[in-house]
Scaffold this motif. Structure first.
Motif, PDB file in Angstrom:
ATOM      1  N   SER A  26      -5.431 -18.247  23.636  1.00 18.39           N
ATOM      2  CA  SER A  26      -6.039 -18.547  22.344  1.00 18.39           C
ATOM      3  C   SER A  26      -6.742 -17.331  21.755  1.00 18.39           C
ATOM      4  N   GLU A  27      -7.390 -16.546  22.590  1.00 23.64           N
ATOM      5  CA  GLU A  27      -8.058 -15.341  22.095  1.00 23.64           C
ATOM      6  C   GLU A  27      -7.053 -14.356  21.506  1.00 23.64           C
ATOM      7  N   VAL A  28      -5.908 -14.226  22.145  1.00 24.63           N
ATOM      8  CA  VAL A  28      -4.869 -13.321  21.641  1.00 24.63           C
ATOM      9  C   VAL A  28      -4.409 -13.790  20.264  1.00 24.63           C
ATOM     10  N   ILE A  29      -4.167 -15.081  20.123  1.00 24.36           N
ATOM     11  CA  ILE A  29      -3.683 -15.631  18.859  1.00 24.36           C
ATOM     12  C   ILE A  29      -4.744 -15.494  17.772  1.00 24.36           C
ATOM     13  N   ARG A  30      -5.998 -15.785  18.099  1.00 20.67           N
ATOM     14  CA  ARG A  30      -7.070 -15.641  17.107  1.00 20.67           C
ATOM     15  C   ARG A  30      -7.176 -14.199  16.633  1.00 20.67           C
ATOM     16  N   ASP A  31      -7.068 -13.246  17.570  1.00 21.36           N
ATOM     17  CA  ASP A  31      -7.134 -11.835  17.199  1.00 21.36           C
ATOM     18  C   ASP A  31      -5.942 -11.451  16.319  1.00 21.36           C
ATOM     19  N   ALA A  32      -4.771 -11.962  16.651  1.00 21.55           N
ATOM     20  CA  ALA A  32      -3.575 -11.675  15.847  1.00 21.55           C
ATOM     21  C   ALA A  32      -3.739 -12.206  14.428  1.00 21.55           C
ATOM     22  N   ILE A  33      -4.303 -13.397  14.295  1.00 17.73           N
ATOM     23  CA  ILE A  33      -4.514 -13.974  12.967  1.00 17.73           C
ATOM     24  C   ILE A  33      -5.552 -13.164  12.200  1.00 17.73           C
ATOM     25  N   ARG A  34      -6.615 -12.735  12.884  1.00 16.33           N
ATOM     26  CA  ARG A  34      -7.643 -11.909  12.238  1.00 16.33           C
ATOM     27  C   ARG A  34      -7.033 -10.607  11.728  1.00 16.33           C
ATOM     28  N   LEU A  35      -6.235  -9.951  12.568  1.00 19.29           N
ATOM     29  CA  LEU A  35      -5.604  -8.692  12.161  1.00 19.29           C
ATOM     30  C   LEU A  35      -4.607  -8.904  11.030  1.00 19.29           C
ATOM     31  N   HIS A  36      -3.884 -10.008  11.064  1.00 17.08           N
ATOM     32  CA  HIS A  36      -2.942 -10.318   9.993  1.00 17.08           C
ATOM     33  C   HIS A  36      -3.687 -10.485   8.679  1.00 17.08           C
ATOM     34  N   SER A  37      -4.821 -11.148   8.716  1.00 16.82           N
ATOM     35  CA  SER A  37      -5.624 -11.345   7.505  1.00 16.82           C
ATOM     36  C   SER A  37      -6.088 -10.009   6.939  1.00 16.82           C
ATOM     37  N   ILE A  38      -6.559  -9.114   7.805  1.00 18.85           N
ATOM     38  CA  ILE A  38      -6.995  -7.785   7.366  1.00 18.85           C
ATOM     39  C   ILE A  38      -5.820  -7.034   6.741  1.00 18.85           C
ATOM     40  N   TYR A  39      -4.672  -7.069   7.412  1.00 17.32           N
ATOM     41  CA  TYR A  39      -3.479  -6.384   6.919  1.00 17.32           C
ATOM     42  C   TYR A  39      -3.052  -6.949   5.563  1.00 17.32           C
ATOM     43  N   ARG A  40      -3.013  -8.276   5.461  1.00 18.23           N
ATOM     44  CA  ARG A  40      -2.578  -8.931   4.225  1.00 18.23           C
ATOM     45  C   ARG A  40      -3.510  -8.564   3.073  1.00 18.23           C
ATOM     46  N   ASP A  41      -4.810  -8.598   3.320  1.00 18.00           N
ATOM     47  CA  ASP A  41      -5.774  -8.232   2.279  1.00 18.00           C
ATOM     48  C   ASP A  41      -5.579  -6.790   1.831  1.00 18.00           C
ATOM     49  N   LYS A  42      -5.293  -5.894   2.778  1.00 12.15           N
ATOM     50  CA  LYS A  42      -5.069  -4.491   2.434  1.00 12.15           C
ATOM     51  C   LYS A  42      -3.818  -4.331   1.572  1.00 12.15           C
ATOM     52  N   VAL A  43      -2.751  -5.007   1.949  1.00 14.28           N
ATOM     53  CA  VAL A  43      -1.507  -4.921   1.175  1.00 14.28           C
ATOM     54  C   VAL A  43      -1.726  -5.426  -0.247  1.00 14.28           C
ATOM     55  N   ILE A  44      -2.416  -6.546  -0.377  1.00 15.24           N
ATOM     56  CA  ILE A  44      -2.678  -7.098  -1.712  1.00 15.24           C
ATOM     57  C   ILE A  44      -3.545  -6.143  -2.520  1.00 15.24           C
ATOM     58  N   ASP A  45      -4.586  -5.593  -1.904  1.00 15.77           N
ATOM     59  CA  ASP A  45      -5.441  -4.630  -2.607  1.00 15.77           C
ATOM     60  C   ASP A  45      -4.651  -3.395  -3.038  1.00 15.77           C
ATOM     61  N   ASP A  46      -3.801  -2.888  -2.143  1.00 11.21           N
ATOM     62  CA  ASP A  46      -2.970  -1.720  -2.481  1.00 11.21           C
ATOM     63  C   ASP A  46      -2.056  -2.027  -3.663  1.00 11.21           C
ATOM     64  N   LEU A  47      -1.444  -3.205  -3.661  1.00 10.86           N
ATOM     65  CA  LEU A  47      -0.560  -3.578  -4.767  1.00 10.86           C
ATOM     66  C   LEU A  47      -1.333  -3.711  -6.071  1.00 10.86           C
ATOM     67  N   ARG A  48      -2.522  -4.273  -6.006  1.00  3.01           N
ATOM     68  CA  ARG A  48      -3.340  -4.401  -7.221  1.00  3.01           C
ATOM     69  C   ARG A  48      -3.681  -3.028  -7.794  1.00  3.01           C
ATOM     70  N   ARG A  49      -4.045  -2.089  -6.911  1.00  2.00           N
ATOM     71  CA  ARG A  49      -4.356  -0.734  -7.378  1.00  2.00           C
ATOM     72  C   ARG A  49      -3.143  -0.087  -8.025  1.00  2.00           C
ATOM     73  N   GLU A  50      -1.983  -0.276  -7.435  1.00  2.00           N
ATOM     74  CA  GLU A  50      -0.762   0.308  -7.995  1.00  2.00           C
ATOM     75  C   GLU A  50      -0.427  -0.321  -9.352  1.00  2.00           C
ATOM     76  N   ILE A  51      -0.638  -1.609  -9.464  1.00  2.00           N
ATOM     77  CA  ILE A  51      -0.394  -2.281 -10.747  1.00  2.00           C
ATOM     78  C   ILE A  51      -1.338  -1.728 -11.809  1.00  2.00           C
ATOM     79  N   GLU A  52      -2.624  -1.566 -11.445  1.00  2.00           N
ATOM     80  CA  GLU A  52      -3.585  -1.005 -12.391  1.00  2.00           C
ATOM     81  C   GLU A  52      -3.190   0.406 -12.813  1.00  2.00           C
ATOM     82  N   LYS A  53      -2.732   1.207 -11.846  1.00  2.00           N
ATOM     83  CA  LYS A  53      -2.280   2.564 -12.195  1.00  2.00           C
ATOM     84  C   LYS A  53      -1.115   2.498 -13.171  1.00  2.00           C
ATOM     85  N   GLY A  54      -0.232   1.536 -12.928  1.00  2.00           N
ATOM     86  CA  GLY A  54       0.922   1.391 -13.804  1.00  2.00           C
ATOM     87  C   GLY A  54       0.539   0.994 -15.216  1.00  2.00           C
TER      88      GLY A  54
END
Length: 74
Positions: A26-54
């Motif tokens: 369970s700890e492994v899965i919780r950590d994987a979900i936490r890391l996925h959330s961080i990654y997903r938020d970063k990707v969305i933020d990066d895309l938003r910045r690129e859209i704004e630049k565009g």
């Protein structure tokens, strides 16, 4: 909640527990979900910045597919 894993995923989880870094599966899965959330938020933020630049920048000679591909590879 019932979750199914592939054999390869089960082996990976077991190896992580065996390292001693995690006390159980369970700890492994919780950590994987936490890391996925961080990654997903970063990707969305990066895309938003690129859209704004565009919107704010000059017209680009690159196609939308080229822009998306550059973000997937880098």
């Amino acid at each position: 909640m019932n979750i199914s894993f592939t054999k390869k995923q089960e082996e990976y989880i077991a190896k992580q527990v065996a390292t001693g870094e995690y006390q159980n599966n369970s700890e492994v899965i919780r950590d994987a979900i936490r890391l996925h959330s961080i990654y997903r938020d970063k990707v969305i933020d990066d895309l938003r910045r690129e859209i704004e630049k565009g919107w704010d920048g000059p017209e680009s000679s690159r196609t939308m597919d080229e822009i998306i591909a550059s973000k997937k590879n880098g």
